[in-house]
Design an enzyme around this catalytic site. Structure first.
Site, PDB file in Angstrom:
ATOM      1  N   ILE A   1      40.588  44.699  29.641  1.00 42.67           N
ATOM      2  CA  ILE A   1      40.251  43.290  29.377  1.00 42.67           C
ATOM      3  C   ILE A   1      38.762  42.987  29.535  1.00 42.67           C
ATOM      4  O   ILE A   1      38.305  41.927  29.132  1.00 42.67           O
ATOM      5  CB  ILE A   1      41.084  42.309  30.240  1.00 42.67           C
TER       6      ILE A   1
ATOM      7  N   TYR B   1      37.011  37.521  45.417  1.00 42.71           N
ATOM      8  CA  TYR B   1      38.361  37.416  44.836  1.00 42.71           C
ATOM      9  C   TYR B   1      38.806  35.954  44.833  1.00 42.71           C
ATOM     10  O   TYR B   1      39.319  35.454  43.829  1.00 42.71           O
ATOM     11  CB  TYR B   1      39.329  38.285  45.646  1.00 42.71           C
TER      12      TYR B   1
ATOM     13  N   VAL C   1      52.376  40.119  47.825  1.00 42.92           N
ATOM     14  CA  VAL C   1      53.286  41.113  47.257  1.00 42.92           C
ATOM     15  C   VAL C   1      52.849  42.534  47.635  1.00 42.92           C
ATOM     16  O   VAL C   1      51.658  42.864  47.574  1.00 42.92           O
ATOM     17  CB  VAL C   1      53.279  40.955  45.708  1.00 42.92           C
ATOM     18  N   ARG C   2      53.844  43.378  47.972  1.00 47.55           N
ATOM     19  CA  ARG C   2      53.569  44.790  48.282  1.00 47.55           C
ATOM     20  C   ARG C   2      53.174  45.537  47.003  1.00 47.55           C
ATOM     21  O   ARG C   2      54.003  45.771  46.135  1.00 47.55           O
ATOM     22  CB  ARG C   2      54.800  45.476  48.875  1.00 47.55           C
TER      23      ARG C   2
HETATM   24  N1  LIG Z   1      49.661  41.656  45.345  1.00 50.32           N
HETATM   25  C1  LIG Z   1      49.494  40.431  45.818  1.00 50.32           C
HETATM   26  O1  LIG Z   1      49.797  40.134  46.981  1.00 50.32           O
HETATM   27  C2  LIG Z   1      48.968  39.345  44.914  1.00 50.32           C
HETATM   28  C3  LIG Z   1      48.879  38.046  45.458  1.00 50.32           C
HETATM   29  C4  LIG Z   1      48.401  37.009  44.645  1.00 50.32           C
HETATM   30  C5  LIG Z   1      48.030  37.281  43.333  1.00 50.32           C
HETATM   31  N2  LIG Z   1      48.118  38.559  42.840  1.00 50.32           N
HETATM   32  C6  LIG Z   1      47.706  38.751  41.449  1.00 50.32           C
HETATM   33  O2  LIG Z   1      48.772  39.383  40.739  1.00 50.32           O
HETATM   34  C7  LIG Z   1      48.242  40.238  39.699  1.00 50.32           C
HETATM   35  C8  LIG Z   1      48.787  41.633  39.859  1.00 50.32           C
HETATM   36  O3  LIG Z   1      48.409  42.118  41.144  1.00 50.32           O
HETATM   37  P1  LIG Z   1      48.968  43.484  41.759  1.00 50.32           P
HETATM   38  O4  LIG Z   1      49.199  43.225  43.191  1.00 50.32           O
HETATM   39  O5  LIG Z   1      50.028  44.043  40.918  1.00 50.32           O
HETATM   40  O6  LIG Z   1      47.637  44.387  41.644  1.00 50.32           O
HETATM   41  P2  LIG Z   1      47.477  45.956  41.394  1.00 50.32           P
HETATM   42  O7  LIG Z   1      48.651  46.700  41.895  1.00 50.32           O
HETATM   43  O8  LIG Z   1      46.133  46.288  41.932  1.00 50.32           O
HETATM   44  O9  LIG Z   1      47.460  46.073  39.793  1.00 50.32           O
HETATM   45  C9  LIG Z   1      46.427  45.510  39.050  1.00 50.32           C
HETATM   46  C10 LIG Z   1      46.555  45.942  37.619  1.00 50.32           C
HETATM   47  O10 LIG Z   1      45.445  45.391  36.884  1.00 50.32           O
HETATM   48  C11 LIG Z   1      44.868  46.458  36.146  1.00 50.32           C
HETATM   49  N3  LIG Z   1      43.466  46.222  35.788  1.00 50.32           N
HETATM   50  C12 LIG Z   1      42.396  46.080  36.611  1.00 50.32           C
HETATM   51  N4  LIG Z   1      41.278  45.926  35.881  1.00 50.32           N
HETATM   52  C13 LIG Z   1      41.651  45.965  34.574  1.00 50.32           C
HETATM   53  C14 LIG Z   1      40.970  45.871  33.346  1.00 50.32           C
HETATM   54  N5  LIG Z   1      39.634  45.732  33.289  1.00 50.32           N
HETATM   55  N6  LIG Z   1      41.675  45.938  32.190  1.00 50.32           N
HETATM   56  C15 LIG Z   1      43.021  46.109  32.216  1.00 50.32           C
HETATM   57  N7  LIG Z   1      43.722  46.242  33.349  1.00 50.32           N
HETATM   58  C16 LIG Z   1      43.048  46.169  34.511  1.00 50.32           C
HETATM   59  C17 LIG Z   1      45.055  47.686  37.008  1.00 50.32           C
HETATM   60  O11 LIG Z   1      44.849  48.873  36.252  1.00 50.32           O
HETATM   61  P3  LIG Z   1      44.342  50.268  36.941  1.00 50.32           P
HETATM   62  O12 LIG Z   1      45.573  50.919  37.506  1.00 50.32           O
HETATM   63  O13 LIG Z   1      43.739  50.981  35.797  1.00 50.32           O
HETATM   64  O14 LIG Z   1      43.346  49.898  37.998  1.00 50.32           O
HETATM   65  C18 LIG Z   1      46.496  47.469  37.431  1.00 50.32           C
HETATM   66  O15 LIG Z   1      47.365  47.854  36.409  1.00 50.32           O
HETATM   67  C19 LIG Z   1      46.726  40.138  39.841  1.00 50.32           C
HETATM   68  O16 LIG Z   1      46.240  39.151  38.970  1.00 50.32           O
HETATM   69  C20 LIG Z   1      46.538  39.702  41.282  1.00 50.32           C
HETATM   70  O17 LIG Z   1      45.308  39.079  41.481  1.00 50.32           O
HETATM   71  C21 LIG Z   1      48.572  39.584  43.610  1.00 50.32           C
END
Ligand SMILES: NC(=O)c1ccc[n+]([C@@H]2O[C@H](COP(=O)([O-])OP(=O)(O)OC[C@H]3O[C@@H](n4cnc5c(N)ncnc54)[C@H](OP(=O)(O)O)[C@@H]3O)[C@@H](O)[C@H]2O)c1
Length: 304
Positions: free
Chosen positions: A84, A223, A258-259
């Protein structure tokens, strides 16, 4: 045969991967298949091998559920290469989708990074790369895809965070600017750029930006501001859609803690629980989603 087309960014792991799987499961239970028999989900990843491996895993996990086309169900999952932050990558993916599908029904902007959660110390470089992905990347993806989102009926769901609340900003003036009903795209970009410049100049505390993040720790500052900007962007986009009479719904989600690689192992929610609200907003017929630009958690609109 007509199909509902859904795109999930950053879907090779974490919540994005769970959104793909749960979209396939929930679609088959929804009323959609009665009118549109097929759902095509693009599981996208910036890394081809990670994305293809996830596609194979998710396909295996769904075998028993009988929701995929191969097992007689309505869903098909396809891989799409997509970074992205790279306009060429976004445009190439858009061309593929447009050529094969024409229009997109559901865009779920999930991709983000949070290197501060892995302990990377706060710095200008962290701010720059976090905003580049979480705010500018999400915005660029949305704007480039906008012309092929179905009107009427399309949906754009953005992933923010509970850390992107307005209360993250100590300065009342900044809170007012971010939440102004008159905020323009140029002003929002200027605010985000000002944050970057204030960090570079070492004056971000004086200028009213956060000096601490989650649990008052001296991290997640970049963040938090990036996710706050995602909420402001979604609300601005919603006003633009309403003003121009464009019948596309857009909403922004706090999925909870989230884990995942980002959330860490101590988080209380599973990735499936984190995927619940985005999947709900993608598929629900609930009239509540007609009020555009709301901030959602646990399938309910909440105050920003
Ligand atoms: N986990 C939480 O507790 C939590 C809480 C609130 C909000 N969120 C939000 O929920 C969403 C998902 O989070 P998650 O916990 O699943 O995070 P995650 O496990 O770190 O996964 C993030 C994903 O985004 C991808 N990504 C990062 N940079 C990118 C780019 N330039 N182009 C395309 N893909 C890219 C990563 O790809 P790579 O594997 O290549 O790095 C990975 O697939 C995010 O928006 C996060 O901010 C998460």
């Amino acid at each position: 045969m007509s199909s509902v087309i859904a795109i999930v960014t950053g879907a090779n792991k974490g919540i994005g991967r769970a959104i793909v799987r749960n979209l396939a499961v929930e679609y088959s239970k929804s009323i959609y298949p009665q009118t549109t028999p097929k759902l095509v989900i693009y599981l996208t990843s910036r890394d081809v091998s990670r994305g293809m491996a996830t596609l194979a895993e998710v396909t295996r996990e769904l075998e028993d559920k009988k929701v995929l086309e191969a097992e007689g169900g309505p869903a098909e999952i396809r891989f799409g290469e997509l970074d992205i932050t790279d306009s060429t990558s976004v445009n190439n993916f858009k061309k593929t989708v447009q050529n094969v599908c024409g229009e997109v029904d559901i865009l779920i902007n999930n991709a983000a990074l949070g290197t501060e959660f892995q302990g990377e110390p706060f710095s200008y470089e962290v701010v720059e790369k976090t905003l580049k992905t979480n705010y500018f990347g999400l915005k660029n993806m949305t704007e480039l895809f906008f012309p092929i989102i179905k009107n009427p009926g399309g949906r754009i769901i953005n992933l923010s965070s509970g850390l992107g609340r307005l209360a993250a900003l100590p300065s009342k003036s900044l809170r007012n600017q971010f939440s102004s009903q008159d905020l323009t795209q140029e002003q929002l970009d200027r605010l985000v750029n000002k944050f970057q410049n204030d960090v570079r100049a070492g004056v971000y505390a004086e200028e009213g930006w956060p000096t601490s993040g989650m649990n008052k720790a001296p991290w997640t500052i970049a963040y938090n501001v990036s996710k706050l900007a995602v909420v402001a962007y979604t609300k601005l986009l919603a006003r633009r859609l309403d003003k121009e009479g464009i019948m596309i719904n857009t909403h922004v989600v706090d999925p909870g803690w989230v884990r995942s690689d980002m959330g860490g192992e101590n988080a209380p929610l599973s990735v499936d629980q984190g995927a619940e609200t985005p999947v709900y907003l993608a598929l629900t017929q609930d009239k509540a989603i007609e009020i555009n630009g709301q901030f959602w958690n646990k399938k309910k609109p909440i105050a920003w």
